[in-house]
Each structure stands twice: as structure tokens, then as C-alpha cells.
Write a protein that holds these residues in place. Structure first.
Motif, PDB file in Angstrom:
ATOM      1  N   ALA A 124      -2.621  13.956  -3.689  1.00  0.00           N
ATOM      2  CA  ALA A 124      -1.648  14.585  -2.370  1.00  0.00           C
ATOM      3  C   ALA A 124      -0.724  13.475  -2.090  1.00  0.00           C
ATOM      4  CB  ALA A 124      -2.711  14.852  -1.060  1.00  0.00           C
ATOM      5  N   THR A 125      -0.806  12.051  -2.222  1.00  0.00           N
ATOM      6  CA  THR A 125       0.045  10.969  -2.161  1.00  0.00           C
ATOM      7  C   THR A 125      -0.072  10.271  -2.952  1.00  0.00           C
ATOM      8  OG1 THR A 125       0.870   9.506  -0.368  1.00  0.00           O
ATOM      9  CG2 THR A 125      -1.466  10.054  -0.305  1.00  0.00           C
ATOM     10  N   SER A 126       1.080   9.686  -3.485  1.00  0.00           N
ATOM     11  CA  SER A 126       1.049   8.683  -4.380  1.00  0.00           C
ATOM     12  C   SER A 126       0.487   7.262  -3.952  1.00  0.00           C
ATOM     13  CB  SER A 126       2.463   8.183  -4.889  1.00  0.00           C
ATOM     14  OG  SER A 126       3.327   7.887  -3.956  1.00  0.00           O
ATOM     15  N   ASP A 127       0.489   7.020  -2.457  1.00  0.00           N
ATOM     16  CA  ASP A 127      -0.191   6.152  -1.976  1.00  0.00           C
ATOM     17  C   ASP A 127      -1.793   6.132  -2.150  1.00  0.00           C
ATOM     18  OD1 ASP A 127       2.142   5.106  -0.955  1.00  0.00           O
ATOM     19  OD2 ASP A 127       1.661   5.838   1.166  1.00  0.00           O
ATOM     20  N   THR A 128      -2.308   6.895  -2.689  1.00  0.00           N
ATOM     21  CA  THR A 128      -3.813   6.822  -2.994  1.00  0.00           C
ATOM     22  C   THR A 128      -4.026   6.274  -4.438  1.00  0.00           C
ATOM     23  OG1 THR A 128      -3.668   8.950  -3.973  1.00  0.00           O
ATOM     24  CG2 THR A 128      -4.655   8.651  -1.662  1.00  0.00           C
ATOM     25  N   ASP A 129      -2.995   6.265  -4.949  1.00  0.00           N
ATOM     26  CA  ASP A 129      -2.896   5.266  -6.430  1.00  0.00           C
ATOM     27  C   ASP A 129      -2.363   4.145  -6.206  1.00  0.00           C
ATOM     28  OD1 ASP A 129      -2.403   4.537  -8.919  1.00  0.00           O
ATOM     29  OD2 ASP A 129      -1.516   6.255  -9.656  1.00  0.00           O
ATOM     30  N   HIS A 130      -3.301   3.191  -5.824  1.00  0.00           N
ATOM     31  CA  HIS A 130      -2.816   2.059  -5.372  1.00  0.00           C
ATOM     32  C   HIS A 130      -2.081   1.110  -6.108  1.00  0.00           C
ATOM     33  CE1 HIS A 130      -6.837   0.683  -6.992  1.00  0.00           C
ATOM     34  NE2 HIS A 130      -6.311  -0.834  -6.869  1.00  0.00           N
ATOM     35  N   ILE A 131      -2.475   1.267  -7.696  1.00  0.00           N
ATOM     36  CA  ILE A 131      -1.798   0.500  -8.454  1.00  0.00           C
ATOM     37  C   ILE A 131      -0.200   1.029  -8.662  1.00  0.00           C
ATOM     38  CG2 ILE A 131      -1.558  -0.051 -11.030  1.00  0.00           C
ATOM     39  CD1 ILE A 131      -4.531   0.182 -11.034  1.00  0.00           C
ATOM     40  N   LEU A 132      -0.049   2.133  -8.808  1.00  0.00           N
ATOM     41  CA  LEU A 132       1.450   2.991  -8.723  1.00  0.00           C
ATOM     42  C   LEU A 132       2.242   2.602  -7.429  1.00  0.00           C
ATOM     43  CD1 LEU A 132       3.657   4.543  -9.966  1.00  0.00           C
ATOM     44  CD2 LEU A 132       2.513   6.590  -8.929  1.00  0.00           C
ATOM     45  N   SER A 133       1.395   2.573  -6.425  1.00  0.00           N
ATOM     46  CA  SER A 133       2.021   2.425  -5.112  1.00  0.00           C
ATOM     47  C   SER A 133       2.283   1.046  -4.890  1.00  0.00           C
ATOM     48  CB  SER A 133       1.076   2.720  -3.911  1.00  0.00           C
ATOM     49  OG  SER A 133       1.776   2.417  -2.526  1.00  0.00           O
ATOM     50  N   LEU A 134       1.759   0.153  -5.376  1.00  0.00           N
ATOM     51  CA  LEU A 134       1.995  -1.377  -5.253  1.00  0.00           C
ATOM     52  C   LEU A 134       3.208  -1.666  -6.418  1.00  0.00           C
ATOM     53  CD1 LEU A 134       1.208  -3.975  -3.903  1.00  0.00           C
ATOM     54  CD2 LEU A 134       0.002  -4.701  -6.060  1.00  0.00           C
ATOM     55  N   ALA A 135       3.219  -0.980  -7.255  1.00  0.00           N
ATOM     56  CA  ALA A 135       4.198  -1.267  -8.300  1.00  0.00           C
ATOM     57  C   ALA A 135       5.675  -0.547  -7.689  1.00  0.00           C
ATOM     58  CB  ALA A 135       4.028  -0.592  -9.761  1.00  0.00           C
ATOM     59  N   LEU A 136       5.523   0.502  -6.790  1.00  0.00           N
ATOM     60  CA  LEU A 136       6.725   1.066  -6.338  1.00  0.00           C
ATOM     61  C   LEU A 136       7.305   0.345  -5.196  1.00  0.00           C
ATOM     62  CD1 LEU A 136       5.492   4.852  -6.247  1.00  0.00           C
ATOM     63  CD2 LEU A 136       7.596   3.945  -7.361  1.00  0.00           C
ATOM     64  N   LYS A 137       6.179  -0.388  -4.374  1.00  0.00           N
ATOM     65  CA  LYS A 137       6.800  -1.386  -3.191  1.00  0.00           C
ATOM     66  C   LYS A 137       7.518  -2.520  -3.858  1.00  0.00           C
ATOM     67  CE  LYS A 137       3.370   0.006  -0.169  1.00  0.00           C
ATOM     68  NZ  LYS A 137       2.246  -0.143   0.733  1.00  0.00           N
ATOM     69  N   GLN A 138       7.594  -2.817  -5.078  1.00  0.00           N
ATOM     70  CA  GLN A 138       8.561  -3.984  -5.729  1.00  0.00           C
ATOM     71  C   GLN A 138       9.860  -3.550  -5.633  1.00  0.00           C
ATOM     72  OE1 GLN A 138       6.936  -5.819  -9.460  1.00  0.00           O
ATOM     73  NE2 GLN A 138       5.913  -3.877  -9.781  1.00  0.00           N
ATOM     74  N   TYR A 139      10.054  -2.443  -5.430  1.00  0.00           N
ATOM     75  CA  TYR A 139      11.412  -2.078  -5.284  1.00  0.00           C
ATOM     76  C   TYR A 139      12.094  -1.710  -3.965  1.00  0.00           C
ATOM     77  CZ  TYR A 139      10.755  -1.561 -10.506  1.00  0.00           C
ATOM     78  OH  TYR A 139      10.828  -2.084 -11.722  1.00  0.00           O
ATOM     79  N   ASP A 140      11.188  -1.870  -3.109  1.00  0.00           N
ATOM     80  CA  ASP A 140      11.354  -1.740  -1.476  1.00  0.00           C
ATOM     81  C   ASP A 140      12.606  -2.698  -1.364  1.00  0.00           C
ATOM     82  OD1 ASP A 140       9.700   0.270  -1.416  1.00  0.00           O
ATOM     83  OD2 ASP A 140       8.218  -0.812  -0.204  1.00  0.00           O
ATOM     84  N   ASP A 141      13.509  -2.560  -0.457  1.00  0.00           N
ATOM     85  CA  ASP A 141      14.670  -3.646   0.081  1.00  0.00           C
ATOM     86  C   ASP A 141      13.780  -4.760   0.605  1.00  0.00           C
ATOM     87  OD1 ASP A 141      16.647  -1.997  -0.732  1.00  0.00           O
ATOM     88  OD2 ASP A 141      16.924  -1.174   1.100  1.00  0.00           O
ATOM     89  N   ASN A 142      12.724  -4.628   1.331  1.00  0.00           N
ATOM     90  CA  ASN A 142      11.947  -5.754   1.889  1.00  0.00           C
ATOM     91  C   ASN A 142      10.925  -6.051   1.180  1.00  0.00           C
ATOM     92  OD1 ASN A 142      10.747  -7.561   3.889  1.00  0.00           O
ATOM     93  ND2 ASN A 142      10.224  -6.116   5.224  1.00  0.00           N
ATOM     94  N   SER A 143      10.779  -7.179   0.463  1.00  0.00           N
ATOM     95  CA  SER A 143       9.746  -7.494  -0.692  1.00  0.00           C
ATOM     96  C   SER A 143       8.923  -8.355  -0.141  1.00  0.00           C
ATOM     97  CB  SER A 143      10.549  -7.715  -2.050  1.00  0.00           C
ATOM     98  OG  SER A 143      11.301  -9.003  -1.973  1.00  0.00           O
ATOM     99  N   ASP A 144       9.049  -9.083   0.973  1.00  0.00           N
ATOM    100  CA  ASP A 144       8.266 -10.092   1.402  1.00  0.00           C
ATOM    101  C   ASP A 144       7.062  -9.678   2.506  1.00  0.00           C
ATOM    102  OD1 ASP A 144       9.885  -9.181   3.713  1.00  0.00           O
ATOM    103  OD2 ASP A 144      10.115 -11.069   4.484  1.00  0.00           O
TER     104      ASP A 144
END
Length: 197
Positions: A124-144
Motif C-alpha cells: 500500500a505504501t513503499s514506506d513499508t519496504d524499509h530498504i527501498l524507502s531508505l534508498a529513495l531517501k538518499q535522493y531527498d534534498d535534505n540528506s542530513d
């Protein structure tokens, strides 16, 4: 519509997305950040359909979210209104719609195996796939950002709405955390963004 999408999704995905959005009864709006969801699909009372996606998402998460919501519309069109929101019809539709985008012209090479694995059985949400979610967060503007899995057990932290918790033991995939104010225990995915106190 091309101008609306530009800057929100990868350039090579725009022509295909425009085709998917080309329906007279379908409206698409980019919204300000909502903490509880990345996007939304609704059938309106006037017979039109509305898809919204948060403006603050990085281009890869924005694309995944947009296709997720388009899949709701397509599943509704093809299978009717009585299907489960994230049931087998939606999963099949989401997989089918996402497949053409799973290539290195659209997504970085490091995300492709994670996406391929996720779309074997999309949730229902990609956030429940924590490995994918964390990998996607690498591309966020605020990476700290700080994530719950990074801090030691016993750490006190707060989440986006100001509620404070103490990190406890890890269950199979999630962490038990006790809310300071109420003493209630909640389960948190490892990739929840937190602020240490």
C-alpha cells in the motif's frame, strides 16, 4: 501538463506519464507536503477522478507515488468500484503500469534491483519496504536526516508532530518505542525520521 510535471519526475518518464494522465475525467494536482500520505486518489461526486501528489517528494518517489495513484484510477476503471483499494487488481495494475519505467533512463542503477524486488508484490505504501524507502531517501534534498534505526536503544526522540518516545527493542522488522507522555508502546519502521532530544 508537461510544464506541471517538469521538475517533479525524471525527464525520460514524462511522455509515458502524460499518456497515462490523458483522460478527460482525470484531474491531477501537486499539493503541499502532507505528513500522513505521499499521494491520494479519489472518485469525486461529480463523476471526475482526482489524483494528488505531494510537492516535496524527490523525483523518483514522486514518480512511484504518481503511478501508484494512477493504478487506483486504472483499477477502478477496469475492475469496478467494489475491489479492495490495495487488492490483487490494484497490485496487478500497479506492476503493469510501473514496468516500462524500471530502466536506467528513468531510475538510478542502484535503485533498480530494489524496485524490481518491491514490485514482485507491491504494498500500500513503499514506506513499508524499509530498504527501498531508505534508498529513495538518499535522493531527498535534505540528506542530513536521522532515522530510528541509527540511534541506540534508550534514546529519547520526537517525531514530526512533536510526540516524544523512548526507543526500545527491535521486533522482527520494527522497533518498539514507548511514548513518554502516555507510556503506550508503538511500533516504528526502521526508516522513520526522528529528531533526538
Amino acid at each position: 501538463m508537461h510544464n506541471t510535471l517538469q521538475g517533479y519526475i525524471p525527464e525520460h518518464s514524462i511522455p509515458q506519464v502524460l499518456e497515462l494522465l490523458a483522460n478527460d475525467k482525470l484531474d491531477f494536482i501537486v499539493k503541499r507536503e502532507r505528513k500522513t500520505r505521499h499521494g491520494d486518489y479519489r472518485k469525486l461526486k461529480n463523476g471526475r477522478h482526482l489524483i494528488t501528489v505531494n510537492s516535496n517528494l524527490n523525483s523518483y518517489r514522486f514518480l512511484i507515488t504518481l503511478i501508484h495513484e494512477i493504478a487506483h484510477f486504472e483499477a477502478f476503471q477496469n475492475y469496478g468500484q467494489f475491489i479492495k483499494p490495495h487488492g490483487k487488481e490494484w497490485k496487478f495494475t500497479f506492476q503493469h503500469l510501473m514496468l516500462p519505467f524500471l530502466n536506467p533512463k528513468v531510475f538510478p542503477i542502484d535503485l533498480l534491483p530494489l524496485l524490481a524486488n518491491h514490485f514482485k508484490n507491491p504494498k500500500a505504501t513503499s514506506d513499508t519496504d524499509h530498504i527501498l524507502s531508505l534508498a529513495l531517501k538518499q535522493y531527498d534534498d535534505n540528506s542530513d536526516k536521522t532515522y530510528i534505526f541509527e540511534v541506540p536503544r534508550g534514546s529519547i526522540f520526537k517525531i514530526h508532530n512533536g510526540r516524544q518516545f523512548k526507543k526500545g527493542n527491535k521486533r522482527v522488522k520494527r522497533f518498539e518505542c514507548i511514548e513518554i507522555k502516555t507510556g503506550k508502546t508503538y511500533l516504528f519502521n526502521p526508516n522513520v525520521e526522528i529528531e533526538l532530544i
